[in-house]
Scaffold this active site. Structure first.
Site, PDB file in Angstrom:
ATOM      1  N   ASN A  30       0.854  -1.193   0.000  1.00 21.06           N
ATOM      2  CA  ASN A  30       0.000   0.000   0.000  1.00 21.06           C
ATOM      3  C   ASN A  30       0.896   1.252   0.000  1.00 21.06           C
ATOM      4  OD1 ASN A  30      -2.126   2.001   1.856  1.00 21.06           O
ATOM      5  ND2 ASN A  30      -2.776   1.032  -0.020  1.00 21.06           N
ATOM      6  N   HIS A  35       7.114   5.559   1.458  1.00 22.27           N
ATOM      7  CA  HIS A  35       7.826   4.335   1.049  1.00 22.27           C
ATOM      8  C   HIS A  35       8.735   4.625  -0.151  1.00 22.27           C
ATOM      9  CE1 HIS A  35       3.961   2.515   2.729  1.00 22.27           C
ATOM     10  NE2 HIS A  35       4.879   1.918   3.459  1.00 22.27           N
ATOM     11  N   GLY A 147      12.010   3.953   7.945  1.00 19.42           N
ATOM     12  CA  GLY A 147      11.526   5.320   8.088  1.00 19.42           C
ATOM     13  C   GLY A 147      11.571   5.789   9.537  1.00 19.42           C
ATOM     14  N   GLN A 148      11.898   7.057   9.709  1.00 13.14           N
ATOM     15  CA  GLN A 148      11.859   7.664  11.046  1.00 13.14           C
ATOM     16  C   GLN A 148      10.436   7.670  11.606  1.00 13.14           C
ATOM     17  OE1 GLN A 148      13.476  11.722  11.503  1.00 13.14           O
ATOM     18  NE2 GLN A 148      12.013  11.913  13.196  1.00 13.14           N
ATOM     19  N   LYS A 149       9.455   7.643  10.719  1.00 12.43           N
ATOM     20  CA  LYS A 149       8.053   7.611  11.127  1.00 12.43           C
ATOM     21  C   LYS A 149       7.810   6.543  12.210  1.00 12.43           C
ATOM     22  CE  LYS A 149       3.457   7.338  10.644  1.00 12.43           C
ATOM     23  NZ  LYS A 149       3.221   5.938  10.685  1.00 12.43           N
ATOM     24  N   ASP A 150       8.391   5.352  11.999  1.00 13.45           N
ATOM     25  CA  ASP A 150       8.266   4.262  12.979  1.00 13.45           C
ATOM     26  C   ASP A 150       9.572   4.217  13.771  1.00 13.45           C
ATOM     27  OD1 ASP A 150       5.657   2.721  12.005  1.00 13.45           O
ATOM     28  OD2 ASP A 150       6.776   3.384  10.245  1.00 13.45           O
ATOM     29  N   LEU A 184       2.576  10.684   6.415  1.00 17.42           N
ATOM     30  CA  LEU A 184       1.931   9.723   5.516  1.00 17.42           C
ATOM     31  C   LEU A 184       1.915   8.355   6.184  1.00 17.42           C
ATOM     32  CD1 LEU A 184       3.265  10.408   1.907  1.00 17.42           C
ATOM     33  CD2 LEU A 184       1.409  11.483   3.131  1.00 17.42           C
ATOM     34  N   ARG A 187      -2.472   3.800   7.187  1.00 17.33           N
ATOM     35  CA  ARG A 187      -3.646   3.802   8.063  1.00 17.33           C
ATOM     36  C   ARG A 187      -4.419   5.117   7.997  1.00 17.33           C
ATOM     37  NH1 ARG A 187      -0.126   0.220  11.508  1.00 17.33           N
ATOM     38  NH2 ARG A 187      -1.211  -1.778  11.504  1.00 17.33           N
TER      39      ARG A 187
END
Ligand code: AMP
Length: 290
Positions: A30, A35, A147-150, A184, A187
């Site tokens: 997704n 990504h 990713g820094q997101k996680d 982004l 979810r």
């Protein structure tokens, strides 16, 4: 672009690349611009790039969204082809977790997997470490990009690589955001229109906390409580808002330099759980409010 649907195809392609350096970008598909930014970073970091797409059942809790997690393989492959990625690895669940292996070996990241998100998602990071460890063994990349997101996930993978002597380098790429600051995430599409309008206040609140922290600050706890209140006023149900040391995710003390801190949060809007984080002293504020 080669589409590798099983381990034998993956091994054959790896062998044909001989001594070329390989970067791996593990994803659950997704795909969005976040990504793709990792895949671009991979292209700059190695001669060959493999993106894996696998929705990993082991990292979802029994009440979580594994069954309804968005699966958009055709669109994902199209985007990766346009980017010029060399190969995509798309194994099935049965290939990576044969049904007779229900009590299989897992990688336990230790106490760092039980704090922050781990406290609210038991076994989540064991599931993450196990699948990433398997992918590292199968692909044998020189570099893997996260990713820094996680953020907690990235730190756990870095620690796993160090502790278990995986011979590769981990890169952490910055979080890609919407114009209004919302990170982004696959979810985000679960959010209804009203929730989507509220969602950017998660990032705004984290930036606000980061801006308030002063060297030698003894009031970080109070600051986080204020942040939680702000989020609750915006209809979030907060799992945590906290300030930690970037490298270890341990709690700071008054002597911790502010530039080594990170503000992290996880909170629900309705049924959707959002996470985000901000490095203190290193964040963008030029996002427009919707
Ligand atoms: P996922 O498909 O959600 O498992 O994410 C795959 C990789 O993409 C992980 O390393 C994530 O941290 C990374 N990622 C997810 N969202 C973003 C984003 N907004 N910006 C940068 N990287 C991201």
């Amino acid at each position: 672009m080669k589409i590798l649907t099983n381990i034998a195809e993956l091994s054959a392609v790896k062998q044909s690349w001989q001594d070329q350096t390989v970067a791996l970008v593990p994803t659950m598909g997704n795909l969005h611009r976040g990504h793709l930014a990792l895949a671009e970073q991979a292209q700059h970091s190695a001669q060959r790039v493999i993106v894996s797409i696998f929705v990993n059942p082991l990292q979802f809790g029994p009440q979580e969204d594994f069954a309804r997690y968005p699966r958009t393989l055709d669109a994902d492959l199209e985007q990766l082809k346009n980017l010029g990625v060399d190969a995509v690895f798309t194994p099935t669940t049965e290939m990576l977790y044969p049904p007779q292996n229900a009590g299989m070996t897992r990688i336990d990241p230790g106490p760092i997997g039980d704090i922050l998100c781990g406290q609210f998602r038991p076994n989540h990071f064991t599931g993450v470490a196990t699948i990433v460890g398997k992918l590292f063994h199968l692909v044998q990349p020189d570099i893997a990009i996260f990713g820094q997101k996680d953020y907690q996930q990235a730190v756990i993978i870095q620690q796993m690589v160090q502790d278990l002597n995986f011979p590769l380098k981990i890169l952490i790429a910055p979080t890609v955001r919407e114009a209004d600051g919302l990170a982004l995430s696959s979810r985000n599409q679960y959010l209804n229109a009203a929730e989507r309008t509220l969602a950017p206040s998660l990032y705004e609140t984290l930036v606000w906390v980061a801006q308030q922290i002063k060297p030698g600050d003894k009031n970080i706890l109070a600051l986080c409580q204020q942040a939680q209140l702000r989020l609750e006023q915006q209809h979030f149900t907060v799992d945590y808002v906290t300030v930690r040391i970037q490298k270890t995710l341990a709690a700071p003390d008054a002597s911790t330099p502010t530039e080594s801190l990170i503000v992290l949060a996880a909170a629900f809007l309705g049924k959707t759980r959002l996470i985000d984080n901000v490095l203190v002293g290193n964040y963008a504020t030029n996002f427009s409010k919707s």
